[in-house]
Design a protein around this motif. Structure first.
Motif, PDB file in Angstrom:
ATOM      1  N   ARG A 167       0.843  -1.201   0.000  1.00 42.92           N
ATOM      2  CA  ARG A 167       0.000   0.000   0.000  1.00 42.92           C
ATOM      3  C   ARG A 167       0.878   1.251   0.000  1.00 42.92           C
ATOM      4  O   ARG A 167       1.813   1.351   0.786  1.00 42.92           O
ATOM      5  N   GLY A 168       0.571   2.151  -0.916  1.00 38.97           N
ATOM      6  CA  GLY A 168       1.249   3.445  -0.927  1.00 38.97           C
ATOM      7  C   GLY A 168       0.222   4.520  -0.645  1.00 38.97           C
ATOM      8  O   GLY A 168      -0.126   4.797   0.499  1.00 38.97           O
ATOM      9  N   CYS A 169      -0.339   5.083  -1.701  1.00 37.81           N
ATOM     10  CA  CYS A 169      -1.267   6.214  -1.566  1.00 37.81           C
ATOM     11  C   CYS A 169      -2.670   5.792  -1.156  1.00 37.81           C
ATOM     12  O   CYS A 169      -3.410   6.544  -0.565  1.00 37.81           O
ATOM     13  N   ASP A 170      -3.072   4.586  -1.533  1.00 42.23           N
ATOM     14  CA  ASP A 170      -4.421   4.065  -1.281  1.00 42.23           C
ATOM     15  C   ASP A 170      -5.500   4.824  -2.062  1.00 42.23           C
ATOM     16  O   ASP A 170      -6.669   4.774  -1.710  1.00 42.23           O
ATOM     17  N   THR A 171      -5.114   5.560  -3.096  1.00 37.53           N
ATOM     18  CA  THR A 171      -6.119   6.300  -3.887  1.00 37.53           C
ATOM     19  C   THR A 171      -6.027   5.991  -5.385  1.00 37.53           C
ATOM     20  O   THR A 171      -6.708   6.623  -6.187  1.00 37.53           O
ATOM     21  N   GLY A 172      -5.138   5.097  -5.771  1.00 32.26           N
ATOM     22  CA  GLY A 172      -5.006   4.778  -7.205  1.00 32.26           C
ATOM     23  C   GLY A 172      -3.991   5.643  -7.916  1.00 32.26           C
ATOM     24  O   GLY A 172      -3.880   5.596  -9.141  1.00 32.26           O
ATOM     25  N   MET A 173      -3.214   6.423  -7.175  1.00 23.57           N
ATOM     26  CA  MET A 173      -2.318   7.391  -7.808  1.00 23.57           C
ATOM     27  C   MET A 173      -0.858   6.918  -7.933  1.00 23.57           C
ATOM     28  O   MET A 173      -0.144   7.410  -8.783  1.00 23.57           O
ATOM     29  N   CYS A 174      -0.389   6.023  -7.056  1.00 21.65           N
ATOM     30  CA  CYS A 174       1.065   5.779  -7.005  1.00 21.65           C
ATOM     31  C   CYS A 174       1.510   4.525  -7.740  1.00 21.65           C
ATOM     32  O   CYS A 174       2.690   4.382  -8.051  1.00 21.65           O
ATOM     33  N   GLY A 175       0.632   3.590  -7.969  1.00 20.63           N
ATOM     34  CA  GLY A 175       0.974   2.399  -8.755  1.00 20.63           C
ATOM     35  C   GLY A 175       1.687   1.299  -8.002  1.00 20.63           C
ATOM     36  O   GLY A 175       1.971   0.231  -8.546  1.00 20.63           O
ATOM     37  N   ILE A 176       1.975   1.531  -6.714  1.00 16.58           N
ATOM     38  CA  ILE A 176       2.762   0.549  -5.954  1.00 16.58           C
ATOM     39  C   ILE A 176       2.014  -0.779  -5.799  1.00 16.58           C
ATOM     40  O   ILE A 176       2.617  -1.848  -5.811  1.00 16.58           O
ATOM     41  N   CYS A 177       0.693  -0.706  -5.711  1.00 19.25           N
ATOM     42  CA  CYS A 177      -0.113  -1.901  -5.423  1.00 19.25           C
ATOM     43  C   CYS A 177      -0.551  -2.643  -6.691  1.00 19.25           C
ATOM     44  O   CYS A 177      -1.427  -3.510  -6.619  1.00 19.25           O
ATOM     45  N   THR A 178       0.052  -2.308  -7.833  1.00 18.84           N
ATOM     46  CA  THR A 178      -0.410  -2.880  -9.111  1.00 18.84           C
ATOM     47  C   THR A 178      -0.327  -4.404  -9.143  1.00 18.84           C
ATOM     48  O   THR A 178       0.660  -4.999  -8.710  1.00 18.84           O
ATOM     49  N   VAL A 179      -1.393  -5.025  -9.658  1.00 20.25           N
ATOM     50  CA  VAL A 179      -1.383  -6.464  -9.970  1.00 20.25           C
ATOM     51  C   VAL A 179      -2.012  -6.618 -11.355  1.00 20.25           C
ATOM     52  O   VAL A 179      -2.600  -5.667 -11.867  1.00 20.25           O
ATOM     53  N   LEU A 180      -1.878  -7.809 -11.933  1.00 14.11           N
ATOM     54  CA  LEU A 180      -2.595  -8.063 -13.186  1.00 14.11           C
ATOM     55  C   LEU A 180      -3.926  -8.720 -12.843  1.00 14.11           C
ATOM     56  O   LEU A 180      -3.959  -9.705 -12.101  1.00 14.11           O
ATOM     57  N   PHE A 181      -5.009  -8.165 -13.365  1.00 13.20           N
ATOM     58  CA  PHE A 181      -6.358  -8.725 -13.161  1.00 13.20           C
ATOM     59  C   PHE A 181      -6.763  -9.277 -14.525  1.00 13.20           C
ATOM     60  O   PHE A 181      -6.884  -8.506 -15.485  1.00 13.20           O
ATOM     61  N   ASP A 182      -6.901 -10.567 -14.630  1.00 18.18           N
ATOM     62  CA  ASP A 182      -7.134 -11.212 -15.933  1.00 18.18           C
ATOM     63  C   ASP A 182      -6.148 -10.678 -16.979  1.00 18.18           C
ATOM     64  O   ASP A 182      -6.511 -10.369 -18.116  1.00 18.18           O
ATOM     65  N   PRO A 184      -2.946  -4.707 -16.031  1.00 20.75           N
ATOM     66  CA  PRO A 184      -2.545  -4.028 -14.788  1.00 20.75           C
ATOM     67  C   PRO A 184      -3.657  -3.168 -14.198  1.00 20.75           C
ATOM     68  O   PRO A 184      -4.282  -2.391 -14.925  1.00 20.75           O
ATOM     69  N   ILE A 185      -3.871  -3.318 -12.899  1.00 24.91           N
ATOM     70  CA  ILE A 185      -4.842  -2.476 -12.181  1.00 24.91           C
ATOM     71  C   ILE A 185      -4.282  -2.194 -10.773  1.00 24.91           C
ATOM     72  O   ILE A 185      -3.518  -2.992 -10.245  1.00 24.91           O
ATOM     73  N   PRO A 186      -4.669  -1.080 -10.160  1.00 25.68           N
ATOM     74  CA  PRO A 186      -4.233  -0.841  -8.776  1.00 25.68           C
ATOM     75  C   PRO A 186      -5.122  -1.632  -7.819  1.00 25.68           C
ATOM     76  O   PRO A 186      -6.328  -1.400  -7.763  1.00 25.68           O
ATOM     77  N   SER A 187      -4.507  -2.562  -7.078  1.00 21.69           N
ATOM     78  CA  SER A 187      -5.333  -3.448  -6.237  1.00 21.69           C
ATOM     79  C   SER A 187      -5.934  -2.711  -5.043  1.00 21.69           C
ATOM     80  O   SER A 187      -6.830  -3.231  -4.385  1.00 21.69           O
ATOM     81  N   CYS A 188      -5.469  -1.481  -4.775  1.00 22.46           N
ATOM     82  CA  CYS A 188      -6.061  -0.695  -3.676  1.00 22.46           C
ATOM     83  C   CYS A 188      -7.411  -0.128  -4.069  1.00 22.46           C
ATOM     84  O   CYS A 188      -8.119   0.408  -3.231  1.00 22.46           O
ATOM     85  N   SER A 189      -7.745  -0.168  -5.361  1.00 25.55           N
ATOM     86  CA  SER A 189      -8.965   0.499  -5.835  1.00 25.55           C
ATOM     87  C   SER A 189     -10.041  -0.494  -6.277  1.00 25.55           C
ATOM     88  O   SER A 189     -10.979  -0.109  -6.966  1.00 25.55           O
ATOM     89  N   THR A 233      -2.329 -11.856 -11.021  1.00 22.21           N
ATOM     90  CA  THR A 233      -0.892 -12.144 -11.049  1.00 22.21           C
ATOM     91  C   THR A 233      -0.172 -11.066 -10.260  1.00 22.21           C
ATOM     92  O   THR A 233      -0.402  -9.875 -10.468  1.00 22.21           O
ATOM     93  N   THR A 234       0.671 -11.508  -9.325  1.00 20.07           N
ATOM     94  CA  THR A 234       1.517 -10.567  -8.580  1.00 20.07           C
ATOM     95  C   THR A 234       2.938 -10.759  -9.102  1.00 20.07           C
ATOM     96  O   THR A 234       3.209 -11.664  -9.895  1.00 20.07           O
ATOM     97  N   VAL A 235       3.831  -9.934  -8.589  1.00 20.79           N
ATOM     98  CA  VAL A 235       5.200 -10.013  -9.091  1.00 20.79           C
ATOM     99  C   VAL A 235       5.818 -11.399  -8.818  1.00 20.79           C
ATOM    100  O   VAL A 235       6.650 -11.883  -9.585  1.00 20.79           O
ATOM    101  N   ILE A 237       7.700  -3.190 -11.809  1.00 23.25           N
ATOM    102  CA  ILE A 237       8.062  -4.431 -12.508  1.00 23.25           C
ATOM    103  C   ILE A 237       6.837  -4.995 -13.233  1.00 23.25           C
ATOM    104  O   ILE A 237       6.900  -5.346 -14.417  1.00 23.25           O
ATOM    105  N   LEU A 238       5.711  -5.046 -12.537  1.00 25.71           N
ATOM    106  CA  LEU A 238       4.498  -5.595 -13.167  1.00 25.71           C
ATOM    107  C   LEU A 238       4.109  -4.829 -14.427  1.00 25.71           C
ATOM    108  O   LEU A 238       3.826  -5.418 -15.475  1.00 25.71           O
ATOM    109  N   ASN A 239       4.138  -3.505 -14.320  1.00 27.11           N
ATOM    110  CA  ASN A 239       3.735  -2.713 -15.485  1.00 27.11           C
ATOM    111  C   ASN A 239       4.742  -2.829 -16.616  1.00 27.11           C
ATOM    112  O   ASN A 239       4.365  -2.885 -17.788  1.00 27.11           O
TER     113      ASN A 239
END
Ligand SMILES: Cc1cc2nc3c(=O)[nH]c(=O)nc-3n(C[C@H](O)[C@H](O)[C@H](O)COP(=O)(O)OP(=O)(O)OC[C@H]3O[C@@H](n4cnc5c(N)ncnc54)[C@H](O)[C@@H]3O)c2cc1C
Ligand code: FES
Ligand code: FES
Lengths: 148, 255
Positions: free
Chosen positions: A36-51, A54-59, A71-73, A102-104
């Motif tokens: 978790r970084g910003c928790d608002t979808g702005m920082c990209g730290i929480c990115t995972v692949l959804f199907d 890439p999406i921010p998993s905090c959102s 998919t996680t790293v 890395i994911l992106n």
């Protein structure tokens, strides 16, 4: 409620609260690269692949992921190769932002991005407090096999 | 924090609407905005399985389902080629690539966000909003309604020979627009939309003749548009920037 999802090709089943966020559920399941970084979808730290995308998993609510693939790293084949380049270029300082980046970047390679400017635009949502981005861009250039 | 007791993924709009009207429920599009709110309700209705992620083209119009994400505006050739990438260029500057993989058309239009760049762009095209209960409404009329309990099913955009332009200004690439404007010109009519005033976008339609002297026309239009202050910019700043952007966009489409 109970959900069933595939994380890095492994089927996981877990009881969640209906309003729980995917980021928290992934961490409960032990996928600690998802941070978790910003928790608002702005920082990209929480990115995972959804199907696969890439999406921010905090959102995202975890309940949406029921029946889907995440998919996680930890589950990315190319992650180690790119992580090595990040460290060689001095782009892995505190390392907190690395999993999202890395994911992106691995996703960009998969969709055939070879233009550094295009890559930079696509990575605008991956914030880093340490590197000033130059060293990241050197690693990305090598990893994507940038042609211009 | 957001709190609810039940999460449903209805397979169609009838099911979704029944829950929406029989319980204290909210629709989930991409969840990106909703998730930031502080509220509690009974049931979340996620439209992910309601088959609203379609993009279709017929001879006269383009249909875009409510669950189409902003990424699709760049990836889908039907939308990305429309008016030389007009909508693609607008949406690809909204937030980040990974957020655009979540943000939906329905979640952007239904809440009538004042800051929305997409709404401003769609206003100068012939866009209609299709609601499950209230039916088909022109976008500019929808923005003036008080409809709350309904579900946006899709939007349709009429294919017309138009010259179009979109301009906006932000404090940083990653922020909301301080002001956004869109202009379209058909054979004898010009449409101008101004959004992020910071209130909801407004649409003004004028005969082409009105723009014989663009400087004069813009002065007179600015008197009709209401701007206000917020954290990002003052009313006067918005007015001045809007004047410059409008002139540029009008010159692009008219001359
Ligand atoms: C940090 C941040 C920065 C942003 N910056 C910009 C920007 O610069 N420019 C810009 O244009 N936008 C910006 N946005 C807004 C972004 O476009 C919104 O988050 C988005 O519009 C919400 O879409 P969503 O699909 O996630 O909707 P949700 O969050 O799921 O829903 C939003 C609202 O719409 C309702 N809803 C959703 N779908 C439907 C439907 N089909 N029918 C009826 N009601 C529905 C929900 O109940 C909710 O009330 C930003 C958002 C965030 C979080
Ligand atoms: S923690 Fe999710 S985008 Fe910042
Ligand atoms: S290396 Fe520290 S935030 Fe990026």
């Amino acid at each position: 409620m109970r959900i069933k999802l595939k994380v890095n090709n492994k089927t996981e089943e877990i009881d969640i609260e209906p309003h729980e966020i995917l980021l928290d559920v992934l961490r409960k399941l032990g996928y600690y690269s998802v941070r978790r970084g910003c928790d608002t979808g702005m920082c990209g730290i929480c990115t995972v692949l959804f199907d696969g995308k890439p999406i921010p998993s905090c959102s995202v609510f975890a309940a949406r992921a029921d029946g889907h693939e995440i998919t996680t790293v930890e589950g990315l084949e190319d992650a180690k190769a790119f992580a090595k380049l990040l460290s060689e270029e001095g782009a892995d300082q505190c390392g907190y932002c690395s999993p999202g980046l890395i994911l992106n970047t691995v996703y960009l390679k998969k969709i055939g991005v070879k233009d550094l400017n295009k890559a930079k635009i696509k990575l605008i949502g991956n914030l880093c407090r340490c590197t000033g981005y130059e060293s990241q861009h050197r690693a990305i250039t090598k990893f994507l096999g940038v042609t211009k | 924090m957001i709190y609810f007791k039940e999460y449903l993924k209805p397979k169609n709009l009838q099911e979704a609407y029944e829950v929406l009207t029989s319980k204290n429920a909210k629709i989930i599009g991409g969840a990106t905005f909703l998730k930031l709110s502080n509220q509690s309700f009974e049931t979340a209705i996620d439209l992910i399985d309601a088959k609203l992620d379609f993009i279709r083209e017929s001879e006269n119009e383009i249909e875009i389902g409510a669950m189409v994400t902003l990424s699709e505006f760049g990836d889908n050739p039907i939308i990305s080629n429309l008016y030389n990438g007009f909508l693609k260029n607008i949406t690809e500057n909204i937030l980040s690539f990974q957020m655009r993989n979540l943000i939906t058309v329905g979640g952007t239009i239904f809440p009538k966000f004042g800051f929305s760049d997409l709404i401003t762009g769609l206003l100068v095209l012939e866009t209609e909003v299709h609601l499950y209960k209230n039916g088909k409404i022109r976008l500019e009329d929808f923005l003036n309604t008080k409809i709350q309990k309904d579900i946006l099913e899709k939007i349709t955009i009429k294919k017309k020979p138009l010259a179009v332009s979109f301009k906006n200004i932000k404090n940083s690439e990653y922020d909301f627009s301080i002001i956004n404007i869109a202009v379209s010109k058909s054979e004898n009519e010009v449409k101008i939309a101004v959004g992020a005033r910071p209130a909801m976008a407004v649409l003004i339609t004028k005969d082409l003749n009105f723009f014989e002297d663009i400087d004069k026309a813009v002065e007179s239009l600015l008197n009709k548009i209401k701007f206000s202050d917020d954290l990002r910019a003052s009313k006067i700043y918005r007015q001045k920037v809007c004047k410059a952007l409008l002139k540029r966009a009008l010159r692009e489409v008219i001359q």
